[in-house]
Every structure is written in structure tokens, then in C-alpha cells.
Enzyme design. Structure first.
Site, PDB file in Angstrom:
ATOM      1  CG  ASP A  33      -4.804 -27.688  15.411  1.00 32.81           C
ATOM      2  OD1 ASP A  33      -4.307 -26.898  14.605  1.00 32.81           O
ATOM      3  OD2 ASP A  33      -5.769 -28.435  15.121  1.00 32.81           O
ATOM      4  CB  ILE A  34      -9.916 -27.932  17.188  1.00 36.14           C
ATOM      5  CG1 ILE A  34     -11.190 -28.386  17.847  1.00 36.14           C
ATOM      6  CG2 ILE A  34     -10.020 -28.013  15.682  1.00 36.14           C
ATOM      7  CD1 ILE A  34     -12.376 -27.459  17.570  1.00 36.14           C
ATOM      8  CG  ASN A  91       0.333 -24.931   6.493  1.00 32.96           C
ATOM      9  OD1 ASN A  91       1.375 -25.419   6.070  1.00 32.96           O
ATOM     10  ND2 ASN A  91      -0.470 -25.567   7.334  1.00 32.96           N
ATOM     11  CD  GLU A  99      -7.446 -26.831   6.738  1.00 33.29           C
ATOM     12  OE1 GLU A  99      -7.917 -26.717   7.893  1.00 33.29           O
ATOM     13  OE2 GLU A  99      -7.074 -27.899   6.243  1.00 33.29           O
ATOM     14  CB  VAL A 100      -7.604 -20.479   9.934  1.00 33.17           C
ATOM     15  CG1 VAL A 100      -8.157 -19.292  10.714  1.00 33.17           C
ATOM     16  CG2 VAL A 100      -8.327 -21.762  10.309  1.00 33.17           C
ATOM     17  CG  HIS A 104      -2.608 -20.465  11.914  1.00 29.85           C
ATOM     18  ND1 HIS A 104      -3.338 -19.800  10.957  1.00 29.85           N
ATOM     19  CD2 HIS A 104      -2.517 -21.749  11.502  1.00 29.85           C
ATOM     20  CE1 HIS A 104      -3.686 -20.643  10.001  1.00 29.85           C
ATOM     21  NE2 HIS A 104      -3.184 -21.841  10.293  1.00 29.85           N
ATOM     22  CG  HIS A 106       0.265 -25.495  12.506  1.00 31.22           C
ATOM     23  ND1 HIS A 106      -0.904 -26.212  12.660  1.00 31.22           N
ATOM     24  CD2 HIS A 106       0.056 -24.657  11.458  1.00 31.22           C
ATOM     25  CE1 HIS A 106      -1.783 -25.823  11.736  1.00 31.22           C
ATOM     26  NE2 HIS A 106      -1.225 -24.892  10.988  1.00 31.22           N
TER      27      HIS A 106
HETATM   28  P1  AMP Z   1      -3.931 -24.218   8.532  1.00 29.92           P
HETATM   29  O1  AMP Z   1      -4.267 -25.352   7.620  1.00 29.92           O
HETATM   30  O2  AMP Z   1      -2.449 -23.978   8.635  1.00 29.92           O
HETATM   31  O3  AMP Z   1      -4.708 -22.976   8.215  1.00 29.92           O
HETATM   32  O4  AMP Z   1      -4.340 -24.684   9.972  1.00 29.92           O
HETATM   33  C1  AMP Z   1      -5.560 -24.355  10.586  1.00 29.92           C
HETATM   34  C2  AMP Z   1      -5.607 -25.134  11.859  1.00 29.92           C
HETATM   35  O5  AMP Z   1      -6.605 -24.572  12.701  1.00 29.92           O
HETATM   36  C3  AMP Z   1      -5.967 -26.612  11.688  1.00 29.92           C
HETATM   37  O6  AMP Z   1      -4.904 -27.405  12.211  1.00 29.92           O
HETATM   38  C4  AMP Z   1      -7.257 -26.769  12.494  1.00 29.92           C
HETATM   39  O7  AMP Z   1      -7.339 -27.999  13.157  1.00 29.92           O
HETATM   40  C5  AMP Z   1      -7.161 -25.601  13.469  1.00 29.92           C
HETATM   41  N1  AMP Z   1      -8.424 -25.115  13.999  1.00 29.92           N
HETATM   42  C6  AMP Z   1      -9.546 -24.786  13.307  1.00 29.92           C
HETATM   43  N2  AMP Z   1     -10.485 -24.345  14.138  1.00 29.92           N
HETATM   44  C7  AMP Z   1      -9.964 -24.369  15.383  1.00 29.92           C
HETATM   45  C8  AMP Z   1     -10.459 -24.024  16.677  1.00 29.92           C
HETATM   46  N3  AMP Z   1     -11.696 -23.552  16.878  1.00 29.92           N
HETATM   47  N4  AMP Z   1      -9.621 -24.185  17.741  1.00 29.92           N
HETATM   48  C9  AMP Z   1      -8.381 -24.658  17.562  1.00 29.92           C
HETATM   49  N5  AMP Z   1      -7.863 -25.006  16.368  1.00 29.92           N
HETATM   50  C10 AMP Z   1      -8.642 -24.862  15.292  1.00 29.92           C
END
Ligand code: AMP
Length: 121
Positions: A33-34, A91, A99-100, A104, A106
Site C-alpha cells: 500500500d502506498i 472496505n 476509496e478505490v 482489494h 488489505h
Molecule cells: P480503500 O480505502 O479500502 O479503498 O483503500 C485504498 C487503498 O489504496 C489505500 O490504503 C491507499 O493508500 C491505496 N492506494 C491508492 N493508490 C495506490 C497506489 N498507486 N499503490 C498502492 N496503494 C495505493
């Protein structure tokens, strides 16, 4: 929700954004994770275009489902958190804080993680 072909993880999957996988096979990709929220924090995604866990459960093949679950546990092992314990977080949607919009999981660990939830309704 329809799948956004330009979401960040779609771009990682097709190479528009470079990544450094810690684990991968024909159906999953896993990377750090970034913005890590624990000493070890990795994301495990299916290669298929699934918006979230509900979409994945509805549409994925049994192989994709099994591969993703196995990848979560394998990443925990590979990143050194399996023996002391870890947490898998998925999530989903607005209330879940997703968010994405590509499924995914974690995989977090490397230290005691504290209470499971702090938000109160
Ligand atoms: P969520 O809130 O469960 O959707 O988590 C999205 C996660 O994606 C967050 O923990 C971000 O830090 C992570 N994230 C966003 N962009 C990237 C990226 N380019 N590479 C790795 N992790 C990312």
C-alpha cells in the site's frame, strides 16, 4: 456500480502505473500500500474487473474466489506477519470507506493492531 476502467488498480493491472508485486499469479496481484497504516500493509487484488466484494462474490469463478483467499494468506506469510497475527480488511462502498473501486483486501500486521473499530454510529 459499473466498473471504472481508469481506476488506480486497473491502471496498475494493465501497466499504466508501475508496481512492485510481492506476489502474483494468473488471477491475483499483490503489492505494498502506498500509504501504509501498519509496519506491513499490502493489497491483494483480483486481476478481473470487480468493483467490490459483493460484485466479486456474485460474478467471479470459484477459481478466482479461491485464488484471492489463498493470495491473502500467502501475502501474510510472505510479508512476515502470519506467525504473530494480522488483519485482513475489505472496505466496501461509501459506509465501508472504500476509496478505490476495484476489489482489494488489505493485509496489515507487524505490530499489535488495536481495536477492530473506533468509529461509533
Ligand atoms: P480503500 O480505502 O479500502 O479503498 O483503500 C485504498 C487503498 O489504496 C489505500 O490504503 C491507499 O493508500 C491505496 N492506494 C491508492 N493508490 C495506490 C497506489 N498507486 N499503490 C498502492 N496503494 C495505493
Amino acid at each position: 456500480m459499473s466498473y471504472d476502467l481508469d481506476n488506480i488498480f486497473a491502471q496498475i493491472l494493465d501497466g499504466r502505473i508501475p508496481s512492485a508485486p510481492v506476489d502474483e499469479n494468473d488471477t491475483t496481484l499483490s503489492f505494498a500500500d502506498i500509504q501504509p497504516q501498519a509496519p506491513q500493509h499490502h493489497l491483494v487484488i483480483p486481476r478481473g474487473a470487480y468493483t467490490d466484494l459483493s460484485d466479486f462474490a456474485d460474478k467471479a469463478s470459484d477459481k478466482e474466489l479461491a485464488d484471492w483467499v489463498r493470495a491473502l494468506a500467502r501475502v501474510a506469510k510472505k510479508t512476515g506477519v502470519a506467525d504473530d497475527g494480522y488483519r485482513v480488511i475489505v472496505n466496501v462502498g461509501r459506509n465501508g470507506g472504500q476509496e478505490v473501486p476495484h476489489l482489494h483486501g488489505h493485509v496489515v500486521g507487524g505490530a499489535p493492531l488495536g481495536a477492530m473499530l473506533t468509529a461509533k454510529g
